[in-house]
Design a protein around this motif. Structure first.
Motif, PDB file in Angstrom:
ATOM      1  N   UNK A  50      -3.824  -1.588  -4.335  1.00  0.00           N
ATOM      2  CA  UNK A  50      -4.129  -1.219  -5.598  1.00  0.00           C
ATOM      3  C   UNK A  50      -3.500  -1.856  -6.596  1.00  0.00           C
ATOM      4  N   UNK A  51      -3.720  -1.673  -7.893  1.00  0.00           N
ATOM      5  CA  UNK A  51      -3.057  -2.292  -9.342  1.00  0.00           C
ATOM      6  C   UNK A  51      -1.609  -1.386  -9.201  1.00  0.00           C
ATOM      7  N   UNK A  52      -1.635  -0.372  -8.938  1.00  0.00           N
ATOM      8  CA  UNK A  52      -0.501   0.604  -8.836  1.00  0.00           C
ATOM      9  C   UNK A  52       0.603   0.022  -7.820  1.00  0.00           C
ATOM     10  N   UNK A  53      -0.001  -0.171  -6.665  1.00  0.00           N
ATOM     11  CA  UNK A  53       1.077  -0.664  -5.688  1.00  0.00           C
ATOM     12  C   UNK A  53       1.352  -2.182  -5.759  1.00  0.00           C
ATOM     13  N   UNK A  54       0.623  -2.799  -6.422  1.00  0.00           N
ATOM     14  CA  UNK A  54       0.853  -4.262  -6.702  1.00  0.00           C
ATOM     15  C   UNK A  54       1.974  -4.571  -7.471  1.00  0.00           C
ATOM     16  N   UNK A  55       2.347  -3.457  -8.329  1.00  0.00           N
ATOM     17  CA  UNK A  55       3.499  -3.574  -9.207  1.00  0.00           C
ATOM     18  C   UNK A  55       4.794  -3.416  -8.547  1.00  0.00           C
ATOM     19  N   UNK A  56       4.754  -3.055  -7.439  1.00  0.00           N
ATOM     20  CA  UNK A  56       5.980  -3.263  -6.256  1.00  0.00           C
ATOM     21  C   UNK A  56       6.339  -4.633  -6.362  1.00  0.00           C
ATOM     22  N   UNK A  57       5.588  -5.603  -6.250  1.00  0.00           N
ATOM     23  CA  UNK A  57       5.706  -7.000  -5.850  1.00  0.00           C
ATOM     24  C   UNK A  57       5.327  -7.890  -6.826  1.00  0.00           C
ATOM     25  N   UNK A  58       4.957  -7.585  -8.083  1.00  0.00           N
ATOM     26  CA  UNK A  58       4.484  -8.639  -8.961  1.00  0.00           C
ATOM     27  C   UNK A  58       5.481  -9.490  -9.824  1.00  0.00           C
ATOM     28  N   UNK A  59       6.759  -9.401  -9.387  1.00  0.00           N
ATOM     29  CA  UNK A  59       7.860 -10.095 -10.035  1.00  0.00           C
ATOM     30  C   UNK A  59       8.342  -9.613 -11.469  1.00  0.00           C
ATOM     31  N   UNK A  75       0.819  -1.117   0.040  1.00  0.00           N
ATOM     32  CA  UNK A  75       0.015  -0.015  -0.040  1.00  0.00           C
ATOM     33  C   UNK A  75       0.811   1.294  -0.156  1.00  0.00           C
ATOM     34  N   UNK A  76       0.264   2.458  -0.311  1.00  0.00           N
ATOM     35  CA  UNK A  76       0.898   3.742  -0.363  1.00  0.00           C
ATOM     36  C   UNK A  76       0.259   4.629   0.378  1.00  0.00           C
ATOM     37  N   UNK A  77       0.849   5.714   0.803  1.00  0.00           N
ATOM     38  CA  UNK A  77       0.201   6.950   1.880  1.00  0.00           C
ATOM     39  C   UNK A  77      -0.458   7.482   0.935  1.00  0.00           C
ATOM     40  N   UNK A  78      -0.233   7.547  -0.325  1.00  0.00           N
ATOM     41  CA  UNK A  78      -1.166   8.400  -1.240  1.00  0.00           C
ATOM     42  C   UNK A  78      -2.578   7.892  -1.571  1.00  0.00           C
ATOM     43  N   UNK A  79      -2.715   6.325  -1.717  1.00  0.00           N
ATOM     44  CA  UNK A  79      -3.671   5.577  -2.244  1.00  0.00           C
ATOM     45  C   UNK A  79      -4.401   4.996  -0.997  1.00  0.00           C
TER      46      UNK A  79
END
Length: 823
Positions: A601-610, A592-596
């Motif tokens: 979200x689909x955006x924060x999931x990109x941090x850990x999608x491999x 998660x992010x402090x902005x969202x």
């Protein structure tokens, strides 16, 4: 992959393994300053020191000062028809005086009720005739409702038979100079348009033999922007009927005040009755800080004296220019740092105290018996009473105000010369505000302490600032992989030639060896202004101590910030690295992010999608708005789960400045240079990890991260002697065995490799076997420098060629072979 750790907060230096002689409570870091508390005056020599400045005794008021014009030779009414009308009478006096009130001959018309109110004003003037100047409004009277003015009948409107004046009082009487023309002005605020007789009439004499009191009547119909002399419309001089009352100012100089007196070993302040007395006293001697100690005895001079309003007599520590008293309230308000109000009640034989500080935001705060551990806004509350009540007279009282490490103060008041007989003691206040100028003491300020005598035995005030000749702080860093300290940068101030800050470093692979190692010589540095930079030549190690050594040449140096750059040896040498399997892999964490908000979200999931090429992107693009990312480790059965981590790997990021932390525990705070970076830290078992993304390499871009690895750095191997990487074509979900383990493939087209490393020492060989036995799956980073984004979660098998030697040198080392398949 270089990391720059930046230390610019007190907490960064407070987390040390040794410090002495330094003040680490606030930035800049400096040598520990102590303040002597010498006796400023003990009042034992029988003569008051000239440094005690007391308000002089002003001369007595001058006589009443009144002048008027009451001529009625040719009376005419002058109605104030609109709100923009102004009528004025100028005057000139040969003596200075304070104008307290003025009177106008002004009436309302019988049968009508004028709205609004009428007021008078005092204006400065311009020109030789004393034309009123709208830019010099000196005073405004209390208003009078128009319907309360004297009434004149319509038949007598032209010349009222009774000469009546209405008084307008000035709440703040202006002081007017001699031989300077001024004007009194009358106006009607809130005039009525209809009926026309709902106006007020001001009367003047159009046939005056001469200007009245050196002035003229004036008329303005545009709110005072322009004026006409009233006698321009008449054959003779024109003057309004008016009167001015005030008091002449005594221009004799003030006389020295004998109070307070020094007598019998005391400085004595007397208020023999309920009458106010201005004996405010300032000690004209700048001090090094705000500390104070004093002892006094309070006695009753008039037991019938009573005061209804809160008393603010007491001790005031000020900072600024030292001015001779009396000091205005505004002067004291602009300079006060702390105050102790001493409130006597002669009629009930009680004494109470109000401690007050002014914080960094300019707020006055106090601590009260009702909340003895918190500081709250001051608003004339009651205070701490000397107990038992009704028995305060004659009791020796000691007051101590001492600065604290946080920049605040603690007030301590005790009685009978016994520190155990506490009247009250505050907790440390919030930090005091910092002003320009000198610290100095003011006693009294308030003119009221009815029926009281205060006898001060001595005053101890802060003296010289004392610094040790040197001080040091030792900062320790540990890493899970051998690391080199390559350089440092230091922003410091050296206020005196010879003052300096030396940087010394020692390193070792164990804490025991580190403790016995000697520090390096002071590392040479290059200076540019206030900044020093140095290069460090030390072998890679697991533990480092950095010693900052402060040397004084009066005054001592101060440190604004210190940062040092490190690089991991394995990464710089492009050695293969084995890590625990990624704890932040797909499905293993929530991002998660402090902005969202609090949901992934689909955006924060990109941090850990491999996929490092698929980037999380911040919503904002300002370096002034950090974004905090949080990775929460998930248990297979739901909820959170502790994971062991000692490093992060960020891939494909444009970040420059960031902070890695777990709650309030900071793991790394600094800058990164490359787009792919390993950030090692001490091992933590934690349910989450947080990244505060601060700044980007190109300023004010959207912050981006392609992928985050979280886990443990297990082993750095020597460089490959043979390396055969391949891409195997598999379909997702396929199964195969590897080293006796069943491997399921998460996706298609997987990495596979065989590799050989030789000359592995016994400890590294044993560690590799231990890791293999405990970790059927690992994350493999085969080329961290050449291909930093090539990071693989793999199953593996490990084989050792069972002879610990080479053909040439038999004890040289072991040979390891491994096969790896990406899952």
């Amino acid at each position: 992959m270089s990391l720059k750790e930046i230390l610019n907060q007190p907490s960064h230096f407070q987390a040390n393994v040794g410090a002495s002689g330094l003040d680490l409570t606030a930035m800049p870091i400096k040598l520990q300053q102590t303040f002597t508390l010498p006796v400023a005056d003990d009042f034992n020599d029988g003569a008051k020191d000239a440094k005690w400045l007391t308000s002089p005794i002003p001369p007595p008021p001058g006589p009443a000062h009144t002048f008027a014009y009451s001529g009625t030779n040719s009376i005419t009414k002058t109605p104030i028809v609109e709100g923009s009308y102004r009528y004025a009478q100028s005057f000139l006096r040969s003596v200075p005086f304070k104008l307290s009130s003025c009177k106008w001959r002004v009436h309302q018309i019988q049968g009508f009720t004028p709205p609004g109110y009428v007021q008078s004003e005092v204006w400065g003037t311009i020109g030789p005739d004393g034309e009123p100047d709208e830019n010099q409004v000196l005073a405004v009277s209390n208003p009078i409702q128009a319907f309360n003015l004297p009434v004149v009948s319509q038949s007598d409107l032209e010349n009222p038979p009774t000469y009546t004046l209405t008084t307008f009082t000035f709440p703040t009487p202006p002081t007017l100079n001699a031989n300077t023309k001024y004007a009194i002005v009358i106006r009607h605020i809130g005039t009525a348009t209809q009926p026309t007789n709902s106006v007020v009439e001001v009367y003047r004499d159009q046939n005056s033999p001469s200007p009245a009191n050196g002035g003229f009547s004036w008329l303005s119909f545009n709110a005072g922007a322009t004026w006409s002399r009233g006698d321009q419309f008449a054959p003779q001089y024109s003057n309004f009927n008016y009167q001015v009352d005030g008091q002449e100012i005594n221009t004799n100089p003030p006389t020295p005040n004998p109070f307070p007196v020094e007598t019998g070993g005391f400085l004595q302040f007397d208020f023999p009755d309920a009458q106010p007395r201005d004996i405010e006293t300032v000690y004209d001697d700048p001090r090094g800080s705000v500390e104070l100690e004093t002892r006094f005895i309070w006695n009753i001079l008039d037991g019938s004296a009573f005061q209804f309003t809160p008393l603010e007599w007491g001790l005031h520590m000020l900072q600024g220019a030292i001015d001779a008293p009396p000091l205005s309230d505004a002067n004291v308000a602009s300079k006060r740092l702390w105050e102790l109000f001493i409130r006597p009640s002669a009629s009930s034989n009680n004494l109470s105290f109000i401690p007050i500080v002014v914080d960094a935001s300019g707020n006055r705060l106090t601590q009260l018996p009702s909340a003895p551990t918190s500081w709250q806004g001051y608003s004339n509350q009651g205070g701490w009473f000397l107990l038992p009540i009704n028995a305060a007279a004659g009791v020796p009282i000691t007051v101590k105000v001492l600065r604290q490490p946080n920049g605040g103060v603690i007030f301590t008041v005790y009685k009978n010369d016994d520190p155990n007989q506490i009247v009250f003691q505050t907790t440390a206040s919030p930090p005091l505000r910092t002003l320009a100028g000198e610290y100095h003491l003011d006693i009294g300020h308030s003119h009221e302490a009815p029926g009281s005598r205060f006898r001060f035995d001595y005053f101890k005030l802060s003296g010289e600032i004392i610094e040790p000749d040197s001080g040091e702080v030792i900062l320790r860093r540990s890493y899970p992989v051998k690391t080199k300290v390559t350089g440092f940068r230091m922003d410091r101030v050296l206020p005196a030639p010879g003052s300096r800050i030396n940087v010394r470093i020692r390193s070792a692979d164990t804490l025991e060896a580190l403790a016995s190692a000697t520090f390096s010589a002071a590392i040479p540095a290059t200076t540019a202004g206030s900044v020093e930079t140095g290069q460090v030549e030390l072998p890679a190690a697991l533990f480092f101590d950095v010693k900052l050594e402060f040397i004084k040449a009066s005054p001592g140096p101060t440190l604004n910030s210190f940062d040092f750059t490190v690089a991991q040896e394995a990464v710089e040498e492009d050695q293969p690295i084995i890590l625990s399997v990624d704890e932040a892999g797909p499905g293993l964490v929530s991002a998660i992010s402090s902005e969202e908000g609090l949901s992934e979200t689909a955006n924060t999931r990109k941090l850990v999608d491999g996929d490092p090429e698929s980037q999380w992107v911040s919503l904002g693009a300002s370096d002034g708005s950090p974004v905090t990312l949080q990775l929460t480790f998930l248990a297979p059965s739901g909820g959170n789960e502790l994971r062991n981590v000692n490093c992060l790997i960020l891939r494909n990021t444009n970040l420059k400045a960031l902070r890695v932390h777990i709650g309030v525990t900071t793991l790394f705070d600094g800058e990164i240079i490359e787009d792919d970076v390993l950030i090692p830290f001490s091992l933590f078992a934690t349910p989450l990890i947080q990244i505060e993304a601060k700044m980007t390499k190109v300023p004010n871009q959207n912050k981006r991260i392609g992928e985050v690895y979280a886990g443990q750095l297990l082993l750095a191997l020597p460089n490959f002697d043979a390396y055969d990487p391949r891409r195997r074509l598999f379909e997702a979900g396929s199964m195969r065995t590897l080293g006796g383990k069943l491997v399921a493939f998460r996706g298609k087209d997987k990495y596979a490799s065989r590799w050989t490393v030789r000359l592995v020492d016994q400890a590294a060989k044993d560690e590799a076997e231990r890791i293999f036995a405990k970790n059927p799956l690992v994350t493999f980073w085969p080329e961290p420098r050449f291909r930093p984004r090539a990071l693989f979660d793999v199953g593996w098998k490990l084989e050792e060629i069972p002879f610990p030697y080479t053909d040439v040198l038999k004890p040289a080392g072991h040979t390891l072979e491994a096969e790896m398949e990406e899952i």
